[in-house]
Each structure stands twice: as C-alpha cells, then as structure tokens.
Design a protein around this motif. Sequence first.
Motif, PDB file in Angstrom:
ATOM      1  N   PHE A  22     -18.557  45.236  36.720  1.00  0.00           N
ATOM      2  CA  PHE A  22     -20.002  45.334  36.885  1.00  0.00           C
ATOM      3  C   PHE A  22     -20.675  44.230  37.687  1.00  0.00           C
ATOM      4  O   PHE A  22     -21.833  44.393  38.067  1.00  0.00           O
ATOM      5  N   ASP A  23     -20.032  43.088  37.973  1.00  0.00           N
ATOM      6  CA  ASP A  23     -20.784  42.061  38.687  1.00  0.00           C
ATOM      7  C   ASP A  23     -19.847  41.003  39.264  1.00  0.00           C
ATOM      8  O   ASP A  23     -18.635  41.009  38.988  1.00  0.00           O
ATOM      9  N   LEU A  24     -20.433  40.090  40.035  1.00  0.00           N
ATOM     10  CA  LEU A  24     -19.735  38.971  40.663  1.00  0.00           C
ATOM     11  C   LEU A  24     -20.606  37.727  40.536  1.00  0.00           C
ATOM     12  O   LEU A  24     -21.827  37.816  40.534  1.00  0.00           O
ATOM     13  N   SER A  25     -19.965  36.580  40.460  1.00  0.00           N
ATOM     14  CA  SER A  25     -20.688  35.312  40.544  1.00  0.00           C
ATOM     15  C   SER A  25     -19.779  34.269  41.176  1.00  0.00           C
ATOM     16  O   SER A  25     -18.552  34.408  41.154  1.00  0.00           O
ATOM     17  N   ILE A  26     -20.402  33.258  41.748  1.00  0.00           N
ATOM     18  CA  ILE A  26     -19.660  32.137  42.335  1.00  0.00           C
ATOM     19  C   ILE A  26     -20.202  30.876  41.696  1.00  0.00           C
ATOM     20  O   ILE A  26     -21.409  30.630  41.701  1.00  0.00           O
ATOM     21  N   ILE A  27     -19.309  30.092  41.141  1.00  0.00           N
ATOM     22  CA  ILE A  27     -19.689  28.879  40.433  1.00  0.00           C
ATOM     23  C   ILE A  27     -19.027  27.680  41.098  1.00  0.00           C
ATOM     24  O   ILE A  27     -17.804  27.634  41.240  1.00  0.00           O
ATOM     25  N   ASP A  28     -19.831  26.714  41.477  1.00  0.00           N
ATOM     26  CA  ASP A  28     -19.295  25.438  41.942  1.00  0.00           C
ATOM     27  C   ASP A  28     -19.095  24.550  40.725  1.00  0.00           C
ATOM     28  O   ASP A  28     -20.001  24.407  39.895  1.00  0.00           O
ATOM     29  N   ILE A  29     -17.904  23.992  40.613  1.00  0.00           N
ATOM     30  CA  ILE A  29     -17.554  23.133  39.484  1.00  0.00           C
ATOM     31  C   ILE A  29     -17.807  21.693  39.915  1.00  0.00           C
ATOM     32  O   ILE A  29     -17.154  21.194  40.818  1.00  0.00           O
ATOM     33  N   ASN A  30     -18.747  21.050  39.278  1.00  0.00           N
ATOM     34  CA  ASN A  30     -19.151  19.693  39.658  1.00  0.00           C
ATOM     35  C   ASN A  30     -18.707  18.666  38.630  1.00  0.00           C
ATOM     36  O   ASN A  30     -19.484  17.820  38.204  1.00  0.00           O
ATOM     37  N   LYS A  31     -17.463  18.753  38.216  1.00  0.00           N
ATOM     38  CA  LYS A  31     -16.921  17.781  37.269  1.00  0.00           C
ATOM     39  C   LYS A  31     -15.810  17.010  37.973  1.00  0.00           C
ATOM     40  O   LYS A  31     -14.804  17.609  38.380  1.00  0.00           O
ATOM     41  N   PRO A  32     -15.984  15.709  38.141  1.00  0.00           N
ATOM     42  CA  PRO A  32     -14.997  14.915  38.884  1.00  0.00           C
ATOM     43  C   PRO A  32     -13.569  15.038  38.347  1.00  0.00           C
ATOM     44  O   PRO A  32     -12.620  15.023  39.120  1.00  0.00           O
ATOM     45  N   GLN A  33     -13.408  15.204  37.027  1.00  0.00           N
ATOM     46  CA  GLN A  33     -12.082  15.277  36.442  1.00  0.00           C
ATOM     47  C   GLN A  33     -11.403  16.637  36.647  1.00  0.00           C
ATOM     48  O   GLN A  33     -10.215  16.776  36.423  1.00  0.00           O
ATOM     49  N   SER A  34     -12.146  17.632  37.101  1.00  0.00           N
ATOM     50  CA  SER A  34     -11.604  18.980  37.270  1.00  0.00           C
ATOM     51  C   SER A  34     -10.965  19.153  38.642  1.00  0.00           C
ATOM     52  O   SER A  34     -11.515  18.732  39.661  1.00  0.00           O
ATOM     53  N   THR A  35      -9.801  19.814  38.668  1.00  0.00           N
ATOM     54  CA  THR A  35      -9.170  20.158  39.945  1.00  0.00           C
ATOM     55  C   THR A  35      -9.828  21.385  40.553  1.00  0.00           C
ATOM     56  O   THR A  35      -9.727  21.602  41.749  1.00  0.00           O
ATOM     57  N   CYS A  36     -10.497  22.191  39.719  1.00  0.00           N
ATOM     58  CA  CYS A  36     -11.225  23.362  40.205  1.00  0.00           C
ATOM     59  C   CYS A  36     -12.533  22.903  40.842  1.00  0.00           C
ATOM     60  O   CYS A  36     -13.262  22.095  40.269  1.00  0.00           O
ATOM     61  N   LYS A  37     -12.842  23.432  42.007  1.00  0.00           N
ATOM     62  CA  LYS A  37     -14.105  23.107  42.676  1.00  0.00           C
ATOM     63  C   LYS A  37     -15.011  24.327  42.814  1.00  0.00           C
ATOM     64  O   LYS A  37     -16.215  24.199  42.907  1.00  0.00           O
ATOM     65  N   ARG A  38     -14.422  25.533  42.859  1.00  0.00           N
ATOM     66  CA  ARG A  38     -15.232  26.759  42.952  1.00  0.00           C
ATOM     67  C   ARG A  38     -14.471  27.917  42.325  1.00  0.00           C
ATOM     68  O   ARG A  38     -13.303  28.125  42.596  1.00  0.00           O
ATOM     69  N   HIS A  39     -15.195  28.664  41.487  1.00  0.00           N
ATOM     70  CA  HIS A  39     -14.663  29.887  40.891  1.00  0.00           C
ATOM     71  C   HIS A  39     -15.380  31.087  41.490  1.00  0.00           C
ATOM     72  O   HIS A  39     -16.607  31.113  41.532  1.00  0.00           O
ATOM     73  N   TYR A  40     -14.619  32.053  41.912  1.00  0.00           N
ATOM     74  CA  TYR A  40     -15.130  33.350  42.340  1.00  0.00           C
ATOM     75  C   TYR A  40     -14.886  34.290  41.154  1.00  0.00           C
ATOM     76  O   TYR A  40     -13.755  34.704  40.910  1.00  0.00           O
TER      77      TYR A  40
END
Length: 176
Positions: free
Chosen positions: A106-124
């Motif tokens: 039903f939907d899509l979102s894009i999230i920028d991860i702004n946590k320095p300790q995280s290896t993830c920077k963006r989730h689709y």
Amino acid sequence: MHYLQYLQLLSRNPNIDKQTYQQFVDFINSTDKLSRDTNIPYHLCSFFVPYDPVKKSIFMGHHIKSDSWIPPGGHIDEGDTPLETVIREYEEELGVKLIDETIELFDLSIIDINKPQSTCKRHYDIWHLVHTTEQNYGYDKGEFLEAKWIPLDDAPAKMRVPEFQEVIERLKSHMH
C-alpha cells in the motif's frame, strides 16, 4: 517478481507520493545491490501494518533502536522479495505465522538515518497492510520495549518519525 514489477502495483494508487515512487525507481535502476547484505548504507526494507478492519486498530511497538513507536518490519535479505520479508518478519517479530491473512501492498517511504553509530544511512521502505484481527502477539522483546494495538486514528500521534506518520495518515485516508 523483480522489484520494479512489484512497485508497479503501486503506480496507479492515487495516495502514493509520486516523488517518493520515482526515487524508488531511480534507486532500483541505479544498482543491483539493494539489500543490507550488499549495500550497507542504502537498502530496501519491508514494513507491515497488522490492521483489524472491524476495530480499526493497528499493531505497533516502541522500537528499541529507533526509540519510536513504529509498525513492525525489517531489512529485505539478499534474494528475498518484499512479500517474503513480511512473512519472515511477521513470524520473527510477532511470533505468528501468516496463513490466510490478506497482505496488501500500500505505500512507500524513504527514511534517512541520522545516527552516527548506525551503518545504515537510508532505508527505502515498502509498506504492506496485513488484514487480521486483534490478537495477543508474542512480540520480540529484543526489538520492542512495548507493543500493542492502537486505534488507527490515534497512531500517528504516537509516532516520532514524520515519514511514518505520513504513511499512517495515508492509510487512514485509504480506510475511511
């Protein structure tokens, strides 16, 4: 099913943000590395919203890593489809195996991860609605501090992630 074919199922949905949809298409066309296993900073995820249409409630949890109330979901593993991820994560995070439930893209979102300790920077994020009935889930306490059924109308106010609030607002519009 290839990811672009999967997303095309959303292309006619009037509630889909066209700019977000195009960013998904551009990302998928830009690389064959779409999972966290192959592209650590930018990758696809599948979220699902357990939804009781009779009680008009959804199941959410206070997620430990994000420190926010969010629906369950997870990273799409290499070789998995978004739907396979929903089925796997439903059992892992809620302790229930999906059998006859209707699962609706039903939907899509894009999230920028702004946590320095995280290896993830963006989730689709690819969002699914799981039509079910309220039940007591044995949710993963390593993933969520707390989890419960919440009236759909109240859910956005509990969330701190604006992109997720927008998804739930679009869900509310879709369900009313």
